[in-house]
Scaffold this active site. Structure first.
Site, mmCIF file in Angstrom:
data_model
loop_
_atom_site.group_PDB
_atom_site.id
_atom_site.type_symbol
_atom_site.label_atom_id
_atom_site.label_comp_id
_atom_site.label_asym_id
_atom_site.label_seq_id
_atom_site.Cartn_x
_atom_site.Cartn_y
_atom_site.Cartn_z
ATOM 1 N N GLY A 1 0.784 -1.235 0.000
ATOM 2 C CA GLY A 1 0.000 0.000 0.000
ATOM 3 C C GLY A 1 0.816 1.284 0.000
ATOM 4 N N ASN B 1 -5.894 2.687 -12.917
ATOM 5 C CA ASN B 1 -4.912 1.723 -12.405
ATOM 6 C C ASN B 1 -3.511 2.297 -12.544
ATOM 7 O OD1 ASN B 1 -3.908 -0.939 -11.606
ATOM 8 N ND2 ASN B 1 -3.299 -1.199 -13.758
ATOM 9 N N ASN C 1 1.429 3.027 -2.632
ATOM 10 C CA ASN C 1 0.682 3.967 -3.485
ATOM 11 C C ASN C 1 -0.524 4.529 -2.736
ATOM 12 O OD1 ASN C 1 1.729 4.288 -6.390
ATOM 13 N ND2 ASN C 1 2.004 2.106 -5.970
ATOM 14 N N HIS D 1 0.325 1.111 -13.189
ATOM 15 C CA HIS D 1 1.103 -0.050 -13.640
ATOM 16 C C HIS D 1 2.586 0.332 -13.671
ATOM 17 C CE1 HIS D 1 1.856 -3.870 -15.553
ATOM 18 N NE2 HIS D 1 2.702 -3.222 -16.339
HETATM 19 C C1 GAR Z 1 3.039 -1.146 -7.448
HETATM 20 O O1 GAR Z 1 4.332 -1.139 -7.982
HETATM 21 C C2 GAR Z 1 2.008 -1.124 -8.566
HETATM 22 O O2 GAR Z 1 2.413 -0.349 -9.659
HETATM 23 C C3 GAR Z 1 1.953 -2.580 -8.925
HETATM 24 O O3 GAR Z 1 1.961 -3.240 -7.669
HETATM 25 C C4 GAR Z 1 2.725 -2.460 -6.751
HETATM 26 C C5 GAR Z 1 1.926 -2.266 -5.473
HETATM 27 O O4 GAR Z 1 2.696 -1.648 -4.481
HETATM 28 N N1 GAR Z 1 0.770 -2.881 -9.693
HETATM 29 C C6 GAR Z 1 0.763 -3.789 -10.686
HETATM 30 O O5 GAR Z 1 1.705 -4.471 -10.971
HETATM 31 C C7 GAR Z 1 -0.566 -3.906 -11.427
HETATM 32 N N2 GAR Z 1 -0.418 -4.678 -12.614
HETATM 33 P P1 GAR Z 1 2.012 -0.919 -3.251
HETATM 34 O O6 GAR Z 1 1.053 -1.916 -2.603
HETATM 35 O O7 GAR Z 1 3.165 -0.602 -2.332
HETATM 36 O O8 GAR Z 1 1.316 0.322 -3.749
#
Ligand code: GAR
Length: 197
Positions: free
Chosen positions: A12, A108, A14, A110
């Protein structure tokens, strides 16, 4: 006021960038009305709790089948009634009905420059492993609207990040987060919120 629901599966960071953005004014006109995780152990749920944001775990493990999980997830979304759904590291295949119900209202983040290193099977660390294998010198992150495909929706924002000699997937992931994801995701939400004001 743009009411947003943030969907998460893991750490989490982001989500944290969004919470911080709302607090420090980088994201204007926005309220986080709920955080939904498919994973009870997701640290993202702690972040919600610490910030007094309603957090919910809706895990496929707690339902008899996919249809029952989808229904519970859609019910929770309907209850929260968001203007915008933000997928911030949400590693669940979305129910088809969700995309129809919230068309152009799901975004989203990515961790690559779409159309590179995206689509089925490209998520989390895997994306950075593949970027390093391919030997690209520049990668980055993309914020996009969500449609029926995997990472195929209209692109809202992108930011490039350098790949450096000796990078491991973990090191590269962190740099992409710091230099791209935590910047472009809050900015995209702010822009959407200001459009709707
Ligand atoms: C992030 O790097 C996000 O961009 C990626 O998962 C991670 C979550 O980190 N998402 C994907 O790969 C979607 N295809 P977080 O839980 O620390 O935000």
């Amino acid at each position: 006021m743009l009411n947003i629901v943030v969907c998460v599966s893991g750490g989490g960071t982001n989500l944290q960038a969004i919470i911080d953005g709302v607090k420090n004014g980088a994201i204007r006109n926005t309220k986080i009305v709920g955080v939904i995780s498919n994973n009870a152990g997701a640290y993202a749920l702690n972040r919600a709790k610490e910030n007094e944001i309603p957090g919910f775990c809706i895990s496929p493990k707690n339902y008899e089948n996919r249809a029952a999980f989808n229904e519970a997830f859609l019910d929770k979304l309907a209850e929260l009634n968001p203007d915008l759904i933000v997928l911030a590291g949400f590693l669940v295949i979305l129910p088809e009905q969700m995309i129809a119900t919230y068309r152009d209202r799901i975004i989203n983040i990515h961790p690559s420059l779409i159309p590179s290193f995206c689509g089925t099977g490209y998520y989390g660390l895997k994306v950075h492993e593949e970027a390093l294998k391919r030997g690209v010198k520049v990668t980055g992150a993309t914020v996009h609207y969500v449609d029926e495909g995997t990472d195929t929706g209209r692109i809202i924002a992108q930011k490039a990040v350098e790949v450096l000699d000796g990078d491991t997937p973990e090191v590269l992931q962190r740099r992409v987060m710091e230099q791209a994801e935590w910047i472009i995701l809050p900015k995209a939400i702010d822009e959407i919120a200001m459009r709707e004001e």
